[in-house]
Design an enzyme around this catalytic site. Structure first.
Site, mmCIF file in Angstrom:
data_model
loop_
_atom_site.group_PDB
_atom_site.id
_atom_site.type_symbol
_atom_site.label_atom_id
_atom_site.label_comp_id
_atom_site.label_asym_id
_atom_site.label_seq_id
_atom_site.Cartn_x
_atom_site.Cartn_y
_atom_site.Cartn_z
ATOM 1 N N GLU A 41 0.835 -1.217 0.000
ATOM 2 C CA GLU A 41 0.000 0.000 0.000
ATOM 3 C C GLU A 41 0.859 1.252 0.000
ATOM 4 O O GLU A 41 2.039 1.212 0.373
ATOM 5 C CB GLU A 41 -0.970 -0.008 1.193
ATOM 6 N N ARG A 66 1.005 -2.077 12.311
ATOM 7 C CA ARG A 66 0.287 -3.037 11.469
ATOM 8 C C ARG A 66 -0.224 -2.390 10.181
ATOM 9 O O ARG A 66 -1.324 -2.678 9.718
ATOM 10 C CB ARG A 66 -0.853 -3.706 12.246
ATOM 11 N N CYS A 71 7.723 -1.585 -2.034
ATOM 12 C CA CYS A 71 8.869 -2.490 -2.127
ATOM 13 C C CYS A 71 10.021 -2.132 -1.199
ATOM 14 O O CYS A 71 10.595 -3.012 -0.553
ATOM 15 C CB CYS A 71 9.357 -2.590 -3.566
ATOM 16 N N HIS A 108 12.530 -0.520 -8.326
ATOM 17 C CA HIS A 108 11.999 -1.651 -7.564
ATOM 18 C C HIS A 108 13.126 -2.391 -6.872
ATOM 19 O O HIS A 108 14.181 -2.630 -7.448
ATOM 20 C CB HIS A 108 11.232 -2.615 -8.472
ATOM 21 N N ASP A 123 10.573 -11.796 -3.281
ATOM 22 C CA ASP A 123 10.043 -10.438 -3.434
ATOM 23 C C ASP A 123 8.665 -10.379 -2.787
ATOM 24 O O ASP A 123 7.686 -10.901 -3.324
ATOM 25 C CB ASP A 123 9.953 -10.082 -4.918
#
Length: 262
Positions: A41, A66, A71, A108, A123
């Protein structure tokens, strides 16, 4: 990653009662637990907040509060966990493709584990049709629940591909060599602040499971089961309840998101 990893808190966050062993079975169990427990997110980017990728900040956000992340957050945390458990692992950078032939910047972060005499791509921070299990970098197709993945050679590059509607789709391309935290600091700043970044333009929350991938992009919600996609457009007032109830994310009262300013 100078901060100390709270391994027990992490294991509770991903629903594991004990630390996995540093073998293939342990790696698969850990990878699946993380990928299906911590959502992908970008709420902070959408709310105009900075993304900090030092381990202390990541643990405070993803473990203690939480929340989820993207990435640089997800794979930095996973890298620290793998090292703590004794895996031989390094991090790399990739250029996202997702069907485009344009040469995009390296934005990434991925991980490569040496295990059983060969490299495995790990990943937990890609989103979309990302990995649920590590995949060996052997060019062969590997079934992962409802999806099929492979890592193929392209000159000096390796390319992660997903089988989509009977055709192989490039997800991203990378050179299988180590990168350092300073590379990720620069890429993270670009990705989280550049006005044309997809993370600036699009609110997203994603959470996969072996049975279904749930994906929210702005007001478009989809449930993906292999090649079967069901979805609908949400009303604006449905977005925050969706983030809380479906993705389990704590959303501040009165939060506004850049991607919904239309």
């Amino acid at each position: 990653m100078s901060a100390e990893l709270d391994l027990q808190a992490y294991l509770r966050r991903v629903g594991l009662v004990a630390a996995p062993t540093a073998d293939l079975a342990g790696l698969r169990a850990l990878h699946l637990a993380h990928a299906t427990s911590i959502p992908f997110e970008n709420l902070d980017i959408q709310m105009g907040l900075p993304i900090r990728i030092d381990l202390a900040s990541i643990q405070a956000k993803l473990v203690q509060r939480r929340r989820g992340g993207y990435c640089f957050e997800q794979n930095t945390l996973f890298l620290a966990v793998l090292k703590a458990l004794g895996f031989d692992v390094f991090s790399g950078e990739a250029r996202v493709r997702l069907g485009t032939t344009d040469l995009l910047p390296r934005t990434h972060m991925l991980l490569i584990v040496q295990l059983e005499g060969r490299p495995w791509l790990c990943d937990v921070g890609f989103g979309g049709r990302g990995l649920l299990h590590p995949v060996p970098m052997d060019g062969e197709a590997h079934r992962q629940f409802l999806d099929t993945m492979r890592v193929v050679e392209e000159g000096r590059l390796r390319v992660l591909q997903s089988l989509n509607q009977g055709a192989w789709e490039d997800l991203y391309a990378f050179e299988p060599e180590p990168h350092t935290s300073v590379d990720y600091e620069m890429a993270n700043h670009y990705t989280s602040t550049y006005p044309e970044s997809r993370f600036i333009k699009t609110l997203t929350a994603q959470l996969p499971s072996p049975e279904v991938r749930r994906i929210l992009r702005n007001r478009s919600y989809a449930e993906i089961r292999g090649d079967q996609v069901e979805g609908r457009e949400l009303a604006r007032e449905e977005v925050v309840p969706m983030l809380r109830d479906v993705f389990g994310l704590e959303v501040p009262e009165g939060a506004t998101f850049r991607g919904l300013n239309d």
